[in-house]
Design an enzyme around this catalytic site. Structure first.
Site, PDB file in Angstrom:
ATOM      1  N   LYS A 154       0.829  -1.220   0.000  1.00 59.37           N
ATOM      2  CA  LYS A 154       0.000   0.000   0.000  1.00 59.37           C
ATOM      3  C   LYS A 154       0.864   1.271   0.000  1.00 59.37           C
ATOM      4  O   LYS A 154       0.643   2.179  -0.789  1.00 59.37           O
ATOM      5  CB  LYS A 154      -0.944  -0.006   1.224  1.00 59.37           C
ATOM      6  CG  LYS A 154      -2.020  -1.090   1.115  1.00 59.37           C
ATOM      7  CD  LYS A 154      -2.888  -1.171   2.331  1.00 59.37           C
ATOM      8  CE  LYS A 154      -2.248  -1.862   3.515  1.00 59.37           C
ATOM      9  NZ  LYS A 154      -1.904  -3.281   3.347  1.00 59.37           N
ATOM     10  N   ILE A 155       1.870   1.307   0.905  1.00 59.40           N
ATOM     11  CA  ILE A 155       2.688   2.526   1.009  1.00 59.40           C
ATOM     12  C   ILE A 155       3.652   2.636  -0.176  1.00 59.40           C
ATOM     13  O   ILE A 155       3.774   3.698  -0.789  1.00 59.40           O
ATOM     14  CB  ILE A 155       3.446   2.557   2.360  1.00 59.40           C
ATOM     15  CG1 ILE A 155       2.440   2.642   3.516  1.00 59.40           C
ATOM     16  CG2 ILE A 155       4.426   3.728   2.412  1.00 59.40           C
ATOM     17  CD1 ILE A 155       3.029   2.446   4.901  1.00 59.40           C
ATOM     18  N   SER A 233      10.126   2.503   7.222  1.00 54.47           N
ATOM     19  CA  SER A 233       9.375   1.274   7.478  1.00 54.47           C
ATOM     20  C   SER A 233       9.577   0.758   8.907  1.00 54.47           C
ATOM     21  O   SER A 233       8.716   0.974   9.765  1.00 54.47           O
ATOM     22  CB  SER A 233       9.755   0.242   6.438  1.00 54.47           C
ATOM     23  OG  SER A 233       8.661  -0.587   6.198  1.00 54.47           O
ATOM     24  N   ARG A 234      10.686   0.087   9.145  1.00 62.99           N
ATOM     25  CA  ARG A 234      11.020  -0.351  10.510  1.00 62.99           C
ATOM     26  C   ARG A 234      12.541  -0.335  10.653  1.00 62.99           C
ATOM     27  O   ARG A 234      13.262  -0.737   9.729  1.00 62.99           O
ATOM     28  CB  ARG A 234      10.504  -1.771  10.798  1.00 62.99           C
ATOM     29  CG  ARG A 234       9.012  -1.867  11.097  1.00 62.99           C
ATOM     30  CD  ARG A 234       8.611  -1.195  12.405  1.00 62.99           C
ATOM     31  NE  ARG A 234       7.184  -1.335  12.687  1.00 62.99           N
ATOM     32  CZ  ARG A 234       6.251  -0.445  12.355  1.00 62.99           C
ATOM     33  NH1 ARG A 234       6.583   0.664  11.739  1.00 62.99           N
ATOM     34  NH2 ARG A 234       4.988  -0.656  12.661  1.00 62.99           N
ATOM     35  N   GLU A 263      14.791   2.476  18.626  1.00 61.33           N
ATOM     36  CA  GLU A 263      13.998   3.696  18.843  1.00 61.33           C
ATOM     37  C   GLU A 263      13.131   3.647  20.093  1.00 61.33           C
ATOM     38  O   GLU A 263      12.742   4.676  20.629  1.00 61.33           O
ATOM     39  CB  GLU A 263      13.121   4.002  17.630  1.00 61.33           C
ATOM     40  CG  GLU A 263      11.983   3.008  17.399  1.00 61.33           C
ATOM     41  CD  GLU A 263      11.083   3.396  16.234  1.00 61.33           C
ATOM     42  OE1 GLU A 263      11.587   3.640  15.127  1.00 61.33           O
ATOM     43  OE2 GLU A 263       9.857   3.443  16.439  1.00 61.33           O
ATOM     44  N   HIS A 295       9.894   8.790  14.046  1.00 60.78           N
ATOM     45  CA  HIS A 295       8.720   7.973  13.724  1.00 60.78           C
ATOM     46  C   HIS A 295       7.445   8.817  13.623  1.00 60.78           C
ATOM     47  O   HIS A 295       6.464   8.575  14.314  1.00 60.78           O
ATOM     48  CB  HIS A 295       8.534   6.851  14.754  1.00 60.78           C
ATOM     49  CG  HIS A 295       7.907   5.630  14.137  1.00 60.78           C
ATOM     50  ND1 HIS A 295       8.351   4.351  14.359  1.00 60.78           N
ATOM     51  CD2 HIS A 295       6.862   5.490  13.278  1.00 60.78           C
ATOM     52  CE1 HIS A 295       7.615   3.488  13.679  1.00 60.78           C
ATOM     53  NE2 HIS A 295       6.696   4.161  13.016  1.00 60.78           N
TER      54      HIS A 295
HETATM   55  P1  NAD Z   1       1.787  -3.796   2.906  1.00 61.38           P
HETATM   56  O1  NAD Z   1       1.572  -5.095   3.597  1.00 61.38           O
HETATM   57  O2  NAD Z   1       0.655  -3.195   2.122  1.00 61.38           O
HETATM   58  O3  NAD Z   1       3.039  -3.926   1.902  1.00 61.38           O
HETATM   59  C1  NAD Z   1       4.253  -4.520   2.257  1.00 61.38           C
HETATM   60  C2  NAD Z   1       4.897  -5.062   0.986  1.00 61.38           C
HETATM   61  O4  NAD Z   1       6.181  -5.579   1.338  1.00 61.38           O
HETATM   62  C3  NAD Z   1       4.114  -6.212   0.344  1.00 61.38           C
HETATM   63  O5  NAD Z   1       3.956  -5.985  -1.042  1.00 61.38           O
HETATM   64  C4  NAD Z   1       4.973  -7.439   0.623  1.00 61.38           C
HETATM   65  O6  NAD Z   1       4.888  -8.441  -0.389  1.00 61.38           O
HETATM   66  C5  NAD Z   1       6.361  -6.817   0.654  1.00 61.38           C
HETATM   67  N1  NAD Z   1       7.354  -7.646   1.350  1.00 61.38           N
HETATM   68  C6  NAD Z   1       7.192  -8.451   2.432  1.00 61.38           C
HETATM   69  N2  NAD Z   1       8.361  -9.019   2.783  1.00 61.38           N
HETATM   70  C7  NAD Z   1       9.280  -8.564   1.901  1.00 61.38           C
HETATM   71  C8  NAD Z   1      10.670  -8.780   1.727  1.00 61.38           C
HETATM   72  N3  NAD Z   1      11.350  -9.607   2.534  1.00 61.38           N
HETATM   73  N4  NAD Z   1      11.302  -8.157   0.716  1.00 61.38           N
HETATM   74  C9  NAD Z   1      10.630  -7.325  -0.125  1.00 61.38           C
HETATM   75  N5  NAD Z   1       9.296  -7.080  -0.030  1.00 61.38           N
HETATM   76  C10 NAD Z   1       8.642  -7.686   0.980  1.00 61.38           C
HETATM   77  O7  NAD Z   1       2.301  -2.792   4.021  1.00 61.38           O
HETATM   78  P2  NAD Z   1       2.257  -1.198   3.989  1.00 61.38           P
HETATM   79  O8  NAD Z   1       0.967  -0.715   4.538  1.00 61.38           O
HETATM   80  O9  NAD Z   1       2.687  -0.730   2.653  1.00 61.38           O
HETATM   81  O10 NAD Z   1       3.358  -0.870   5.091  1.00 61.38           O
HETATM   82  C11 NAD Z   1       4.725  -1.178   4.889  1.00 61.38           C
HETATM   83  C12 NAD Z   1       5.478  -0.992   6.191  1.00 61.38           C
HETATM   84  O11 NAD Z   1       5.524   0.393   6.515  1.00 61.38           O
HETATM   85  C13 NAD Z   1       4.814  -1.618   7.436  1.00 61.38           C
HETATM   86  O12 NAD Z   1       5.144  -2.973   7.560  1.00 61.38           O
HETATM   87  C14 NAD Z   1       5.377  -0.792   8.565  1.00 61.38           C
HETATM   88  O13 NAD Z   1       6.531  -1.433   9.045  1.00 61.38           O
HETATM   89  C15 NAD Z   1       5.757   0.523   7.906  1.00 61.38           C
HETATM   90  N6  NAD Z   1       4.983   1.669   8.414  1.00 61.38           N
HETATM   91  C16 NAD Z   1       5.661   2.726   8.944  1.00 61.38           C
HETATM   92  C17 NAD Z   1       4.953   3.830   9.425  1.00 61.38           C
HETATM   93  C18 NAD Z   1       5.657   5.055   9.981  1.00 61.38           C
HETATM   94  O14 NAD Z   1       5.011   5.895  10.610  1.00 61.38           O
HETATM   95  N7  NAD Z   1       6.943   5.218   9.787  1.00 61.38           N
HETATM   96  C19 NAD Z   1       3.555   3.824   9.387  1.00 61.38           C
HETATM   97  C20 NAD Z   1       2.910   2.722   8.823  1.00 61.38           C
HETATM   98  C21 NAD Z   1       3.621   1.646   8.346  1.00 61.38           C
END
Ligand code: NAD
Length: 330
Positions: A154-155, A233-234, A263, A295
């Site tokens: 999604k992101i 991301s993390r 963090e 964050h």
């Molecule tokens: P999502 O589940 O929609 O998308 C994650 C994508 O990563 C998927 O397409 C998945 O197939 C892929 N993926 C999984 N494992 C992988 C790997 N080993 N190598 C490559 N690709 C891989 O998640 P999202 O909503 O897009 O969120 C992504 C991440 O963003 C979350 O997991 C979270 O850690 C982080 N996030 C951070 C904040 C912030 O405030 N900084 C807020 C929300 C989410």
């Protein structure tokens, strides 16, 4: 339902109370994090509501299960801080907010790129001190540069849409290809190819055992010299010590972080009067080409409203025995 809300800040109280106005849940707000040391606070609460730096390891989960907790409601999408296996084995349901505003995080990632490239943080201070020199502020056109996206969910998808507007070439690496990205002209390649050819690499995949330290001393060697790394991301996706070495050798030209592996000892608190003990974090702060935010990528009004609404719905669904797509399965 009686819910103990941990790691709660003023804004959490505001948005959750607003979302609960008709929900009828009894929300009790606690400022401390839920860890093995604070489980006593959860006694008597069938539900706990947590955020990203609460530590729901097996020890914590066993203690809250003994206290009668049946539901862990995450106010986040990521759930790497909850031992799902232990929760499931003890009959505790875990729910999350899978999507609340991918735009918020994607837009913040772009903000980090622009800040690092055009050095807005330095320009802001200079102009306020009547220093109108441009020395040291030289940037590059994003148009025509190559951006590599790791994780096109999604992101990552939102990020691709924004970056496309700048006229960048987009590469991606994911364990699954997103048809919407393919339609946009995103080219999927191996991680090593993405790292070797991208001017900017932005991480948007979850932290899992497979993705832990995916950016390490070996993969950093594959980066294009002088390129930019963005992580919203993390923190655990990056081996921070290896990244510091890459910044020192100038293999890495820029680093933008909204997350950091350690963090939980720092972020979301005002520590401005304290001596920070984390030397690795402090070293990062010394680089002129590193920008760190604490964050805050998710932190928009729209996102907080959506998080609160979904969290209250998740709790109501659990209480009323409804099956929910937001349950995290083992
Ligand atoms: P999502 O589940 O929609 O998308 C994650 C994508 O990563 C998927 O397409 C998945 O197939 C892929 N993926 C999984 N494992 C992988 C790997 N080993 N190598 C490559 N690709 C891989 O998640 P999202 O909503 O897009 O969120 C992504 C991440 O963003 C979350 O997991 C979270 O850690 C982080 N996030 C951070 C904040 C912030 O405030 N900084 C807020 C929300 C989410």
């Amino acid at each position: 339902m009686k819910v103990a809300v941990f790691s709660s800040k003023k804004y959490d109280r505001h948005f959750l109370s607003e979302a609960n106005a008709n929900g009828g849940h009894e929300l009790v707000f606690f400022e401390p994090k839920l860890t093995s040391e604070t489980t006593a606070l959860a006694a008597g609460f069938p539900a706990v509501c947590i955020f990203i730096n609460d530590q729901l390891n097996p020890e914590t989960i066993k203690a809250i299960a003994n206290n009668g907790t049946k539901l862990i409601a995450l106010r986040s999408a990521g759930f790497n801080n909850v031992d799902i296996k232990t929760a499931t084995s003890l009959g505790i349901t875990v729910v999350r907010v899978p999507a609340y505003s991918p735009y918020a995080v994607a837009e913040h990632a772009v903000g980090l790129i622009l800040t690092l490239n055009r050095k807005y943080h330095r320009a802001y201070s200079r102009v306020r001190e009547s220093n109108f020199s441009l020395n040291g502020l030289l940037g590059f056109d994003l148009h025509g540069s190559t951006v590599g996206i790791v994780g096109t969910g999604k992101i990552g998808m939102c990020f691709a849409q924004i970056i496309k507007g700048f006229g960048c070439n987009i590469l991606a690496y994911d364990i699954y290809q997103n048809p919407a990205c393919l339609e946009m002209g995103v080219k999927y390649v191996e991680l090593s190819t993405l790292l070797a050819t991208s001017d900017i690499v932005s991480l948007h995949c979850p932290l899992t055992p497979e993705s832990y330290h995916m950016i390490n001393a070996t993969t950093l060697q594959q980066f294009k010299p002088g390129s930019m790394l963005i992580n919203t991301s993390r923190g655990g996706l990056i081996d921070t010590k290896a990244v510091i070495d890459a910044l020192k050798s100038q293999k890495l030209g820029y680093l933008g972080l909204d997350v950091y592996e350690q963090e939980s000892d720092l972020f979301f608190e005002d520590l401005s009067d304290q001596v920070i003990q984390d030397d690795i974090f402090e070293r990062l702060l010394t680089f002129p080409n590193v920008v760190i935010t604490a964050h805050q990528a998710f932190f928009t009004r729209n996102a907080l409203k959506n998080i609160a609404q979904t969290t209250i719905t998740n709790i109501t669904d659990f209480e009323e025995g409804r099956e929910s797509k937001n349950i995290v399965k083992n």
